[in-house]
Design a protein around this motif. Structure first.
Motif, PDB file in Angstrom:
ATOM      1  N   THR A  68       0.831  -1.206   0.000  1.00 39.97           N
ATOM      2  CA  THR A  68       0.000   0.000   0.000  1.00 39.97           C
ATOM      3  C   THR A  68       0.865   1.256   0.000  1.00 39.97           C
ATOM      4  O   THR A  68       0.588   2.232  -0.702  1.00 39.97           O
ATOM      5  CB  THR A  68      -0.927   0.011   1.223  1.00 39.97           C
ATOM      6  OG1 THR A  68      -1.731  -1.170   1.221  1.00 39.97           O
ATOM      7  CG2 THR A  68      -1.829   1.232   1.219  1.00 39.97           C
ATOM      8  N   ASN A  69       1.939   1.233   0.796  1.00 37.89           N
ATOM      9  CA  ASN A  69       2.813   2.404   0.916  1.00 37.89           C
ATOM     10  C   ASN A  69       4.161   2.217   0.238  1.00 37.89           C
ATOM     11  O   ASN A  69       5.023   3.092   0.320  1.00 37.89           O
ATOM     12  CB  ASN A  69       3.028   2.734   2.400  1.00 37.89           C
ATOM     13  CG  ASN A  69       1.731   3.053   3.117  1.00 37.89           C
ATOM     14  OD1 ASN A  69       0.985   3.929   2.684  1.00 37.89           O
ATOM     15  ND2 ASN A  69       1.450   2.347   4.210  1.00 37.89           N
ATOM     16  N   ASP A  70       4.371   1.041  -0.382  1.00 37.06           N
ATOM     17  CA  ASP A  70       5.607   0.754  -1.106  1.00 37.06           C
ATOM     18  C   ASP A  70       6.840   0.938  -0.216  1.00 37.06           C
ATOM     19  O   ASP A  70       7.776   1.657  -0.556  1.00 37.06           O
ATOM     20  CB  ASP A  70       5.720   1.618  -2.358  1.00 37.06           C
ATOM     21  CG  ASP A  70       6.832   1.132  -3.289  1.00 37.06           C
ATOM     22  OD1 ASP A  70       7.141  -0.070  -3.227  1.00 37.06           O
ATOM     23  OD2 ASP A  70       7.388   1.946  -4.050  1.00 37.06           O
ATOM     24  N   GLN A  71       6.816   0.264   0.928  1.00 41.44           N
ATOM     25  CA  GLN A  71       7.954   0.304   1.835  1.00 41.44           C
ATOM     26  C   GLN A  71       7.994  -0.987   2.644  1.00 41.44           C
ATOM     27  O   GLN A  71       7.029  -1.746   2.675  1.00 41.44           O
ATOM     28  CB  GLN A  71       7.863   1.510   2.774  1.00 41.44           C
ATOM     29  CG  GLN A  71       6.617   1.527   3.631  1.00 41.44           C
ATOM     30  CD  GLN A  71       6.462   2.834   4.404  1.00 41.44           C
ATOM     31  OE1 GLN A  71       7.022   3.859   4.028  1.00 41.44           O
ATOM     32  NE2 GLN A  71       5.700   2.781   5.489  1.00 41.44           N
ATOM     33  N   ASP A  72       9.130  -1.233   3.308  1.00 39.70           N
ATOM     34  CA  ASP A  72       9.270  -2.450   4.102  1.00 39.70           C
ATOM     35  C   ASP A  72       8.329  -2.420   5.305  1.00 39.70           C
ATOM     36  O   ASP A  72       8.102  -1.357   5.902  1.00 39.70           O
ATOM     37  CB  ASP A  72      10.706  -2.599   4.601  1.00 39.70           C
ATOM     38  CG  ASP A  72      11.636  -3.122   3.523  1.00 39.70           C
ATOM     39  OD1 ASP A  72      11.173  -3.310   2.378  1.00 39.70           O
ATOM     40  OD2 ASP A  72      12.827  -3.335   3.819  1.00 39.70           O
ATOM     41  N   LEU A  73       7.802  -3.578   5.654  1.00 35.11           N
ATOM     42  CA  LEU A  73       7.020  -3.695   6.880  1.00 35.11           C
ATOM     43  C   LEU A  73       7.919  -3.430   8.081  1.00 35.11           C
ATOM     44  O   LEU A  73       9.073  -3.883   8.126  1.00 35.11           O
ATOM     45  CB  LEU A  73       6.415  -5.097   6.984  1.00 35.11           C
ATOM     46  CG  LEU A  73       5.351  -5.437   5.933  1.00 35.11           C
ATOM     47  CD1 LEU A  73       5.054  -6.926   5.944  1.00 35.11           C
ATOM     48  CD2 LEU A  73       4.078  -4.637   6.185  1.00 35.11           C
ATOM     49  N   VAL A  74       7.406  -2.692   9.060  1.00 35.28           N
ATOM     50  CA  VAL A  74       8.239  -2.265  10.181  1.00 35.28           C
ATOM     51  C   VAL A  74       8.671  -3.447  11.035  1.00 35.28           C
ATOM     52  O   VAL A  74       7.942  -4.429  11.193  1.00 35.28           O
ATOM     53  CB  VAL A  74       7.512  -1.222  11.049  1.00 35.28           C
ATOM     54  CG1 VAL A  74       7.225   0.028  10.252  1.00 35.28           C
ATOM     55  CG2 VAL A  74       6.233  -1.796  11.643  1.00 35.28           C
TER      56      VAL A  74
ATOM     57  N   SER B 228      13.393  -1.202   9.513  1.00 33.21           N
ATOM     58  CA  SER B 228      12.757   0.094   9.714  1.00 33.21           C
ATOM     59  C   SER B 228      11.821   0.005  10.907  1.00 33.21           C
ATOM     60  O   SER B 228      11.340  -1.078  11.251  1.00 33.21           O
ATOM     61  CB  SER B 228      11.969   0.502   8.462  1.00 33.21           C
ATOM     62  OG  SER B 228      10.903  -0.402   8.227  1.00 33.21           O
ATOM     63  N   ASP B 229      11.573   1.157  11.541  1.00 29.32           N
ATOM     64  CA  ASP B 229      10.684   1.156  12.710  1.00 29.32           C
ATOM     65  C   ASP B 229      10.009   2.521  12.828  1.00 29.32           C
ATOM     66  O   ASP B 229      10.510   3.419  13.480  1.00 29.32           O
ATOM     67  CB  ASP B 229      11.465   0.832  13.980  1.00 29.32           C
ATOM     68  CG  ASP B 229      10.541   0.524  15.157  1.00 29.32           C
ATOM     69  OD1 ASP B 229       9.306   0.565  14.971  1.00 29.32           O
ATOM     70  OD2 ASP B 229      11.049   0.238  16.256  1.00 29.32           O
ATOM     71  N   TYR B 230       8.885   2.679  12.170  1.00 26.74           N
ATOM     72  CA  TYR B 230       8.063   3.874  12.266  1.00 26.74           C
ATOM     73  C   TYR B 230       8.883   5.149  12.076  1.00 26.74           C
ATOM     74  O   TYR B 230       8.993   5.998  12.960  1.00 26.74           O
ATOM     75  CB  TYR B 230       7.321   3.895  13.598  1.00 26.74           C
ATOM     76  CG  TYR B 230       6.391   2.723  13.767  1.00 26.74           C
ATOM     77  CD1 TYR B 230       5.193   2.655  13.059  1.00 26.74           C
ATOM     78  CD2 TYR B 230       6.726   1.666  14.614  1.00 26.74           C
ATOM     79  CE1 TYR B 230       4.354   1.563  13.193  1.00 26.74           C
ATOM     80  CE2 TYR B 230       5.881   0.578  14.758  1.00 26.74           C
ATOM     81  CZ  TYR B 230       4.697   0.530  14.038  1.00 26.74           C
ATOM     82  OH  TYR B 230       3.866  -0.554  14.170  1.00 26.74           O
ATOM     83  N   GLY B 231       9.488   5.259  10.904  1.00 28.60           N
ATOM     84  CA  GLY B 231      10.221   6.473  10.556  1.00 28.60           C
ATOM     85  C   GLY B 231      11.682   6.459  10.927  1.00 28.60           C
ATOM     86  O   GLY B 231      12.420   7.365  10.557  1.00 28.60           O
ATOM     87  N   SER B 232      12.123   5.443  11.645  1.00 26.89           N
ATOM     88  CA  SER B 232      13.530   5.333  12.028  1.00 26.89           C
ATOM     89  C   SER B 232      14.081   3.996  11.528  1.00 26.89           C
ATOM     90  O   SER B 232      13.331   3.105  11.129  1.00 26.89           O
ATOM     91  CB  SER B 232      13.675   5.417  13.548  1.00 26.89           C
ATOM     92  OG  SER B 232      13.169   6.639  14.040  1.00 26.89           O
ATOM     93  N   ASN B 233      15.385   3.872  11.570  1.00 22.10           N
ATOM     94  CA  ASN B 233      16.032   2.624  11.177  1.00 22.10           C
ATOM     95  C   ASN B 233      16.742   2.013  12.367  1.00 22.10           C
ATOM     96  O   ASN B 233      17.418   2.718  13.139  1.00 22.10           O
ATOM     97  CB  ASN B 233      17.042   2.862  10.044  1.00 22.10           C
ATOM     98  CG  ASN B 233      16.360   3.131   8.720  1.00 22.10           C
ATOM     99  OD1 ASN B 233      15.352   2.500   8.395  1.00 22.10           O
ATOM    100  ND2 ASN B 233      16.905   4.056   7.943  1.00 22.10           N
TER     101      ASN B 233
END
Length: 620
Positions: free
Chosen positions: A523-529, A560-565
């Motif tokens: 949906t957001n084209d990013q890795d699942l947190v 990744s974790d909600y805007g952070s790595n």
């Protein structure tokens, strides 16, 4: 109880010969007389089968594995299972998460002796409250098996089995431990028969663990959090009594309760706030198993699972979330021949939530399921289908179809396809403002292919390719007025390759798992947190005379974790046990040997190097 040192493969040449039940649904199976030398599992089909015959990826932790592990609880044990990642918001007892093949905690089912124990509010179980002293064995099935167990078994199933009573004279054990962070643990128990004939058996275990812990939140990233250490206190008890009326009928009761008080930090509070969460996980059941004919065995279980979470701030309770799962289960096993079996059953679930935050209607679920396992020459087949009818949103169907071909006595290849679902939690449906009573279950479809080698000399080695596609995922979407409302809008895909090994190198017991995956939020084209693309674990233990030594190595790539790595990490643990006499032993372990500083969740600290020593008494 600590088992004796050393064992042959199938750690359970012992398990296969143990006539004791792995779960009430499998007890009366007349396979108990089998001379199979490989370990026996039940979760992959709901009936007994050798580990090497399971088509879904299945991991077994038996009594020796649990004794060898440095893990203090069920969550730590799971960190050694192939395809599984864990998170903790701090130290022992803190809020946690489990990700099996990229599925979230709400998409992986946890059961204790066949009983659901998840929170109705959140839809996940408090694994961090389950200490290892009450665990007799644990099985983990990776992949989509809702067709066997219903909602939430998308990523897989974690089934914890409490200790069984055994038909021998009563035996006692006592342990005491002391270690870093002023950790103190005491455990005691007794196991055996209440009569000379050994028809009435029991097991009773109690434990207490207290630690001062460390500050959960990193003050550099959460300056408003209280910098004090966050401790944990757990008091647990587990018991079973079983009576064998005849060779064909038995009945009994089980009980497990774990009470935990966890101190935690709030990144948005005041530096002087004192936060505690009073938690409870309870599982109770009464069961009966009977062999009605030579080919028909029946199992009845009445059970209650309970989850309680009551946060408190500065001495005042701030909220109340008490869930209860009342279950009624009836399963029938039909042995058509040695190579063909059918399982069919009915389940009824009444789920209630008592909360001072909102009111929700009780949930009622009626379920029917059927399964078939068979062998045709070199081919094995497993087929399962299930229908779950919910009182609050309607029904859901699940199915599983697996096929394996045995090239010879050791090599086999398998493929499977499955469809499953996750029912919306009570929060998803009814929480004030954000809940949406019209949302529907999350759906998934999975396919996997595996190549396996198994032998008594080496163990079980397996390489699995898997893909799971998720649709109708529940997400909280801004409705334009600043409120976030639950909606079915998400799509995700997880593809990967998973390797596992449970076995031996000579006299050294080995366990290994490595996973490469691509967990994508489409949906957001990013890795699942909080899902790493690469992670692995390895452990090895060996007995040398009266000494047993071993180690564990757990590694993970960045996430990744909600805007952070979160950076990747590698943690090594070591352990050693020495049998002073036939009854007395001392056990020592060092966690995080190289004192790594790493994160399992953004802002949250993890324990640094720690040393722990246990003195135990367990006469044979």
């Amino acid at each position: 109880m600590k088992p004796p040192l050393g064992r042959p493969f199938g750690r359970a040449a012992l398990v296969a010969l143990c006539g004791s039940t792995l779960a009430s649904v499998a007890h009366a199976d007349d396979d108990t007389s089998s001379t199979t030398l490989t370990p026996v599992v039940v979760t992959a089909t709901r009936t007994k089968e050798p580990l090497a015959d399971a088509i879904p990826q299945t991991t077994l932790f038996d009594a020796q594995d649990i004794a060898d592990s440095n893990a203090p609880d069920a969550l730590g044990l799971l960190g050694l299972a192939p395809g599984v990642q864990i998170t903790r918001n701090g130290g022992l007892g803190a809020n946690s998460g489990v990700y099996i093949r990229g599925a979230s905690s709400t998409q992986s089912l946890v059961m204790i002796d066949g009983v659901r124990v998840e929170s109705a509010s959140l839809g996940a179980a408090q694994l961090s409250q389950l200490m290892r002293d009450q665990i007799g064995r644990m099985e983990v099935v990776n992949g989509n098996v809702s067709a066997l167990y219903g909602s939430s078994a998308i990523g897989g199933v974690v089934q914890i089995f409490t200790k069984e009573g055994e038909p021998h004279p009563q035996r006692f054990y006592v342990e005491t431990e002391y270690g870093s962070y002023h950790t103190q643990r005491q455990a005691a128990g007794v196991n055996g028969a209440l009569d000379k004939a050994g028809r009435t058996t029991f097991s009773f275990d109690v434990s207490r663990e207290k630690t001062d812990g460390f500050s959960s939140l990193d003050p550099a990233k959460a300056p408003n959090a209280n910098p004090n250490a966050n401790g944990y206190l757990n008091e647990s008890v587990a018991a079973i009594v079983r009576h064998k009326f005849t060779d064909n009928w038995d009945a009994g009761v089980r009980f497990l309760q774990s009470n935990g008080i966890n101190s935690y930090d709030d990144a948005y509070g005041l530096p002087t706030d004192l936060n505690e969460s009073h938690n409870r996980v309870r599982s109770m059941s009464a069961f009966a198993n009977g062999k009605l004919t030579e080919f028909w065995t029946t199992h009845f279980t009445v059970a209650q699972g309970q989850d309680r979470s009551n946060p408190r701030q500065n001495g005042v309770y701030t909220s109340l979330f008490n869930s209860e799962n009342q279950q009624y289960l009836w399963q029938n096993d039909f042995k058509l021949s040695d190579d063909h079996k059918i399982v069919a059953g009915y389940e009824h679930l009444d789920q209630t939530l008592d909360s001072d935050q909102f009111t929700a209607p009780n949930r009622h679920v009626n379920s029917v399921y059927a399964g078939y396992t068979g062998r045709f020459g070199a081919s094995d087949v497993q087929a399962n289908i299930r229908r779950d009818q919910y009182s609050d949103f309607g029904g859901a169907n699940s199915y599983y179809l697996g096929y394996a071909y045995n090239f010879d006595a050791h090599w086999r290849a398998s493929v499977s396809y499955a469809a499953s679902f996750r029912a919306p939690s009570v929060d998803d449906l009814y929480y004030p403002i954000s809940g949406n009573p019209s949302i529907q279950p999350e759906r998934s479809h999975s396919v996997e292919a595996a190549l396996q080698y198994a032998s008594n000399a080496v163990g079980v080695l397996r390489m699995t390719l898997f893909q799971t596609r998720y649709s109708n995922l529940i997400d909280y979407v801004n409705d334009g007025s600043g409120y976030f409302i639950a909606q079915n809008v998400g799509r995700a895909k997880v593809q990967g390759i998973e390797g596992s090994w449970q076995g031996h190198i000579g006299k050294t017991d080995v366990r290994a798992g490595v996973t490469f995956q691509n967990p994508v939020d489409e949906t957001n084209d990013q890795d699942l947190v909080r899902r790493a693309r690469r992670f692995a674990s390895f452990s090895a233990h060996r007995s040398i005379g009266p000494v047993r030594v071993g180690g564990e190595w757990i590694v993970s790539g960045e996430r990744s974790d909600y805007g952070s790595n979160l950076a990747g990490y590698g943690v090594m643990n070591l352990s050693a046990r020495y049998d002073i006499t036939k009854a007395w032993y001392v056990d020592a372990r060092i966690d995080n040997v190289f004192d790594r500083n790493y994160e399992l969740a953004y802002q949250y600290n993890t324990p640094r190097r720690g040393a722990y020593v246990t003195l135990g008494w367990h006469p044979s």
